[in-house]
Motif scaffolding. Structure first.
Motif, PDB file in Angstrom:
ATOM      1  N   ASP A 160       0.859  -1.188   0.000  1.00 62.16           N
ATOM      2  CA  ASP A 160       0.000   0.000   0.000  1.00 62.16           C
ATOM      3  C   ASP A 160       0.896   1.240   0.000  1.00 62.16           C
ATOM      4  OD1 ASP A 160      -1.603   2.152   0.725  1.00 62.16           O
ATOM      5  OD2 ASP A 160      -2.416   1.207   2.529  1.00 62.16           O
ATOM      6  N   GLU A 179       0.502   9.839   4.602  1.00 58.71           N
ATOM      7  CA  GLU A 179      -0.766   9.594   3.906  1.00 58.71           C
ATOM      8  C   GLU A 179      -1.761   8.925   4.847  1.00 58.71           C
ATOM      9  OE1 GLU A 179      -3.736   7.361   1.429  1.00 58.71           O
ATOM     10  OE2 GLU A 179      -2.325   6.596   2.903  1.00 58.71           O
ATOM     11  N   GLU A 180      -1.247   8.037   5.683  1.00 61.13           N
ATOM     12  CA  GLU A 180      -2.121   7.322   6.614  1.00 61.13           C
ATOM     13  C   GLU A 180      -2.436   8.243   7.800  1.00 61.13           C
ATOM     14  OE1 GLU A 180      -3.365   4.680   5.639  1.00 61.13           O
ATOM     15  OE2 GLU A 180      -1.955   3.516   4.439  1.00 61.13           O
ATOM     16  N   ARG A 215     -17.651   6.204   4.578  1.00 58.91           N
ATOM     17  CA  ARG A 215     -17.296   6.517   3.180  1.00 58.91           C
ATOM     18  C   ARG A 215     -18.395   6.126   2.220  1.00 58.91           C
ATOM     19  NH1 ARG A 215     -10.950   4.931   2.627  1.00 58.91           N
ATOM     20  NH2 ARG A 215     -10.467   5.102   4.838  1.00 58.91           N
ATOM     21  N   ALA A 231     -10.900   3.315  -1.562  1.00 62.38           N
ATOM     22  CA  ALA A 231      -9.941   3.849  -0.590  1.00 62.38           C
ATOM     23  C   ALA A 231      -9.633   5.290  -0.998  1.00 62.38           C
ATOM     24  CB  ALA A 231      -8.663   3.027  -0.602  1.00 62.38           C
ATOM     25  N   TYR A 232      -9.126   6.077  -0.058  1.00 66.83           N
ATOM     26  CA  TYR A 232      -8.675   7.404  -0.459  1.00 66.83           C
ATOM     27  C   TYR A 232      -7.165   7.373  -0.687  1.00 66.83           C
ATOM     28  CZ  TYR A 232      -7.347   8.324   4.460  1.00 66.83           C
ATOM     29  OH  TYR A 232      -6.796   8.271   5.706  1.00 66.83           O
ATOM     30  N   HIS A 247      -4.197  -3.318   4.189  1.00 64.80           N
ATOM     31  CA  HIS A 247      -4.150  -2.887   5.591  1.00 64.80           C
ATOM     32  C   HIS A 247      -4.043  -4.102   6.508  1.00 64.80           C
ATOM     33  CE1 HIS A 247      -5.731   1.537   5.200  1.00 64.80           C
ATOM     34  NE2 HIS A 247      -4.620   1.306   4.535  1.00 64.80           N
TER      35      HIS A 247
HETATM   36  C1  GLV Z   1      -6.057   4.894   2.926  1.00 65.32           C
HETATM   37  O1  GLV Z   1      -5.218   4.179   3.457  1.00 65.32           O
HETATM   38  C2  GLV Z   1      -7.442   4.694   3.222  1.00 65.32           C
HETATM   39  O2  GLV Z   1      -7.748   4.512   4.432  1.00 65.32           O
HETATM   40  O3  GLV Z   1      -8.256   4.666   2.295  1.00 65.32           O
END
Ligand code: GLV
Ligand code: MN
Ligand code: MN
Length: 377
Positions: free
Chosen positions: A58, A92-93, A256, A324-325, A350
């Protein structure tokens, strides 16, 4: 470990003859100079940080894949007209400072940079202290890049879901990125002795949290769309002793959807659930929105470049949304952006058993290289 990884990565970029620059939050830019360096560059990249108990692909695939794409173009003797820039985004996380895509958010100017200087990690170290200790000085306001700074951005990433593997298709071309929202919930009840306080007299903060977690599940399942998802991935109970009634809870929710309107509906249902639980259980509940970002549409010209690059090698591809973002969600605010997905085993991400095969990574990297070359031509 983050600094050691950064040092290793920068050394590989320097080995490849790239010019390396770092900004005040530690975003790292490695430039393969084009023949017309005054033109806005084409960029690619992703992140190398990870959540706790993470896998190894990732983010990393997009950073090392981006480097290898540039090295492949160099080996092929291609000298692009526009420069090609590889970006390694900081944090990013959401793990350390509680907000995802910190580097790309600051880069696109979506945050109040001055306020971010005092963001704290769980040990109460501020972002300013952490970046200072890592050698990144200067004002965070300087991180922002202007609209048009890049002529395009592509992020290579593992799919993090099962669709490509199930369909036996090696590439996904992303046309839209789903909109995440995350919120923190603070519950105050009343603590006490686990033996002595009778059940009808209790105001147990954790039981309220448990009901809220179920309300999140119900809100997500209730929209009727498989694109709606809700997760309660963090729940801290105070004082955290087996024989003590929980008096306080801090929980974090992640909600989301590909539709912002449906996501708003879920958030409204969760808010109602909190009110109802607070009233019935005699606890106080405070909600704090961490982020609620709008979804992104990918750029048709960048998508077309990816399509053409895949077709040129007769690779099958599928257009898809990203659930995912990614840093691309924010890069899309300042540059024409698209993403390229490769399959990962079992759709697992993850998790430590996350895996993408060398062949899948090579195919993605090849298509990335071709698309970068075309956009930079
Ligand atoms: C990035 O890791 C997400 O949580 O989408
Ligand atoms: Mn991730
Ligand atoms: Mn990622």
């Amino acid at each position: 470990t983050d600094r050691a990884a950064r040092a290793w990565f920068k050394a590989r970029c320097t080995d490849a003859g790239l010019t390396v620059r770092e900004d005040a939050v530690g975003n790292t830019f490695a430039r393969f100079a084009g023949t017309d360096p005054a033109l806005p560059a084409i960029a690619t990249g992703s992140h190398i940080d990870a959540i706790p108990h993470a896998g190894r692909y990732d983010g990393t695939v997009g950073v090392l894949g981006g480097l290898e794409a540039i090295r492949a173009l160099q080996r092929a003797g291609i000298r692009p007209r526009r420069s090609i820039e590889l970006i390694q985004f900081t944090s990013e996380e959401p793990t350390r400072f509680g907000i995802g895509c910190l580097g790309s958010r600051l880069l696109c100017g979506s945050r109040d940079a001055s306020a971010d200087e005092t963001l704290c990690d769980k040990d109460n170290q501020t972002l300013n202290e952490a970046r200072g200790a890592a050698g990144f000085g200067g004002s965070l306001n300087g991180v922002r890049l202007a609209q048009g700074h890049y002529a395009g951005f592509i992020e290579l990433h593992i799919e993090q879901g099962p669709l490509l593997e199930r369909a036996g298709i090696p590439l996904g071309i992303v046309t839209a990125i789903a909109a995440p929202a995350s919120l923190r919930i603070f519950i105050d009840g009343e603590g006490g002795h686990a033996g002595a306080v009778l059940m009808p007299d209790r105001r147990d903060a954790f039981l309220a949290a448990a009901e809220i977690a179920l309300a999140v599940e119900a809100a997500a399942k209730g929209t009727g769309s498989r694109d709606s998802v809700g997760t309660c991935g963090l729940c801290e109970v105070f004082p955290g002793a087996v024989n003590s009634i929980p008096s306080r809870v801090r929980m974090e929710l992640d909600v989301r959807d590909t539709s912002e309107a449906r996501r708003e509906t879920m958030l409204a249902k969760i808010a109602l659930g909190c009110q109802e639980v607070a009233l019935r259980r005699g606890v106080t509940i405070r909600r704090e929105m961490i982020n609620a970002d709008p979804p992104a549409q990918c750029d048709p010209a960048v998508v077309a470049a990816l399509r053409a690059a895949a077709s040129q090698h007769h690779f099958k591809f599928q257009e898809m949304v990203s659930r995912a973002y990614h840093d691309s969600l924010f890069m899309s605010r300042i540059a024409p952006t698209a993403m390229l997905f490769i399959p990962c085993r079992g759709g697992v991400s993850h998790r430590p058993d996350e895996y993408a095969s060398p062949e899948a990574i090579a195919q993605g990297t090849l298509v990335l290289a071709e698309a970068l070359a075309e956009l930079a031509r």
